[in-house]
Scaffold this active site. Structure first.
Site, PDB file in Angstrom:
ATOM      1  N   ASP A  91      31.917  36.736 -75.081  1.00  0.00           N
ATOM      2  CA  ASP A  91      31.649  38.004 -75.763  1.00  0.00           C
ATOM      3  C   ASP A  91      32.806  38.450 -76.653  1.00  0.00           C
ATOM      4  OD1 ASP A  91      33.330  38.520 -73.609  1.00  0.00           O
ATOM      5  OD2 ASP A  91      31.927  39.820 -72.556  1.00  0.00           O
TER       6      ASP A  91
ATOM      7  N   ASP B 286      29.979  47.681 -62.724  1.00  0.00           N
ATOM      8  CA  ASP B 286      28.562  48.081 -62.743  1.00  0.00           C
ATOM      9  C   ASP B 286      27.633  46.870 -62.642  1.00  0.00           C
ATOM     10  OD1 ASP B 286      28.833  46.915 -65.239  1.00  0.00           O
ATOM     11  OD2 ASP B 286      28.202  48.675 -66.400  1.00  0.00           O
TER      12      ASP B 286
ATOM     13  N   HIS C  83      27.823  44.074 -64.484  1.00  0.00           N
ATOM     14  CA  HIS C  83      27.590  43.296 -65.707  1.00  0.00           C
ATOM     15  C   HIS C  83      28.288  41.949 -65.643  1.00  0.00           C
ATOM     16  CE1 HIS C  83      31.245  45.336 -67.824  1.00  0.00           C
ATOM     17  NE2 HIS C  83      31.560  44.065 -67.737  1.00  0.00           N
TER      18      HIS C  83
ATOM     19  N   GLU D  98      24.907  44.599 -69.783  1.00  0.00           N
ATOM     20  CA  GLU D  98      24.963  45.805 -68.962  1.00  0.00           C
ATOM     21  C   GLU D  98      23.656  46.001 -68.188  1.00  0.00           C
ATOM     22  OE1 GLU D  98      27.658  47.264 -68.475  1.00  0.00           O
ATOM     23  OE2 GLU D  98      28.729  47.904 -70.278  1.00  0.00           O
TER      24      GLU D  98
HETATM   25  C1  GLP Z   1      34.845  42.940 -69.263  1.00  0.00           C
HETATM   26  C2  GLP Z   1      34.278  41.623 -69.809  1.00  0.00           C
HETATM   27  C3  GLP Z   1      33.657  40.808 -68.730  1.00  0.00           C
HETATM   28  C4  GLP Z   1      34.547  40.881 -67.519  1.00  0.00           C
HETATM   29  C5  GLP Z   1      34.524  42.266 -66.933  1.00  0.00           C
HETATM   30  C6  GLP Z   1      35.526  42.478 -65.811  1.00  0.00           C
HETATM   31  O1  GLP Z   1      34.417  44.081 -69.860  1.00  0.00           O
HETATM   32  N1  GLP Z   1      33.368  41.712 -70.900  1.00  0.00           N
HETATM   33  O2  GLP Z   1      33.458  39.468 -69.173  1.00  0.00           O
HETATM   34  O3  GLP Z   1      34.095  39.989 -66.528  1.00  0.00           O
HETATM   35  O4  GLP Z   1      34.589  43.241 -67.912  1.00  0.00           O
HETATM   36  O5  GLP Z   1      36.828  42.574 -66.277  1.00  0.00           O
HETATM   37  P1  GLP Z   1      38.100  42.414 -65.365  1.00  0.00           P
HETATM   38  O6  GLP Z   1      38.164  40.964 -64.987  1.00  0.00           O
HETATM   39  O7  GLP Z   1      39.269  42.826 -66.208  1.00  0.00           O
HETATM   40  O8  GLP Z   1      37.893  43.280 -64.184  1.00  0.00           O
END
Ligand code: GLP
Length: 241
Positions: A68, A135, A137, A142
């Site tokens: 992404d 949440d 995702h 989402e």
């Molecule tokens: C982000 C990314 C995800 C990631 C998630 C958790 O927003 N788009 O790919 O897995 O949120 O992030 P983190 O690993 O910093 O907790």
């Protein structure tokens, strides 16, 4: 099918995730890697860099596809996922830039999504690295996102923007309001998945993914249908299982 591994701390979680990655790198010739951003996979990328330096493993012929990218940030913005991947992995291994794919969050977004999915479809991702949002995702899919989604633009929830404000001077207003993301169906095509989650704020999402009902309210629950998912957790993220 989930294989769940629980470790005591982030370093052990990262080392365990690297074991899964290493097996793919050792057994497949030039595997296509699906990569993720966020704090969860940083330790895994450190392990990959260490392995590259110590063993001379080459990434010259390896292709990568990232999940992404924020919409509206220039590629060279300090918080773009393009920058993140270069700072945390690509700059320290021998992968040529032309082998790297990160969705483009600028210009004609619809066309970018179509082109990204088309390119991705030409390849079989051998291993997809995932984190999980608080949440539920995965990538930036989402809650409510359809299970048959392919690369698309997704508005970010308030929760996700709050979670990610820490990267934008703690200011939610600086966090982009949408992102380009591989869809849930795109992610499910990967042969193998390794999902990393640590910390108490992931415990509900991890529970929903593994033990909850399969529902678009928890996008990660789609992984219940995938044949090969290794979930690597610390005790806090595993607390509700
Ligand atoms: C982000 C990314 C995800 C990631 C998630 C958790 O927003 N788009 O790919 O897995 O949120 O992030 P983190 O690993 O910093 O907790």
């Amino acid at each position: 099918m989930f294989k769940v591994i629980v470790k005591d701390n982030y370093d052990e979680v990262s080392a365990e995730a690297f074991k899964v990655m290493k097996e793919v790198l050792d057994t497949e010739e030039n595997p296509v890697l699906g990569l993720a951003t966020g704090s969860s996979p940083v330790g895994l990328y450190k392990e990959m860099i260490r392995d590259h330096k110590e063993t001379g493993r080459s990434y010259k012929n390896i292709l990568t596809f990232n999940l992404d990218e924020y919409v509206g940030l220039p590629r060279d913005h300090r918080e773009s996922y393009w920058t993140f991947m270069h700072q945390n992995l690509f700059n320290y291994i021998d992968i040529p830039d032309e082998n790297v794919h990160v969705p483009l969050g600028n210009g004609d977004i619809e066309e970018n999504c179509r082109a990204y999915e088309e390119e991705l479809k030409k390849h079989q991702v051998a291993i997809q690295v995932l984190g999980i949002g608080s949440d539920g995702h995965i990538a930036f899919n989402e809650p409510g996102c359809p299970f048959d989604s392919v690369t698309h633009e997704m508005p970010l929830t308030e929760q996700t923007r709050k979670d990610n404000a820490r990267f934008f001077d703690g200011d939610i207003n600086q966090v982009p309001v949408s992102a380009v993301t591989m869809g849930l169906a795109s992610i499910m095509r990967a042969k193998k998945i390794v999902l990393i989650a640590t910390g108490a704020n992931k415990a509900d999402a991890v529970y929903g993914m593994i033990k909850g009902e399969k529902t678009t309210d928890c996008p990660a629950s789609i992984l219940q249908d995938h044949p090969d998912v290794t979930v690597v957790l610390d005790q806090a993220a595993a607390a509700k299982l």
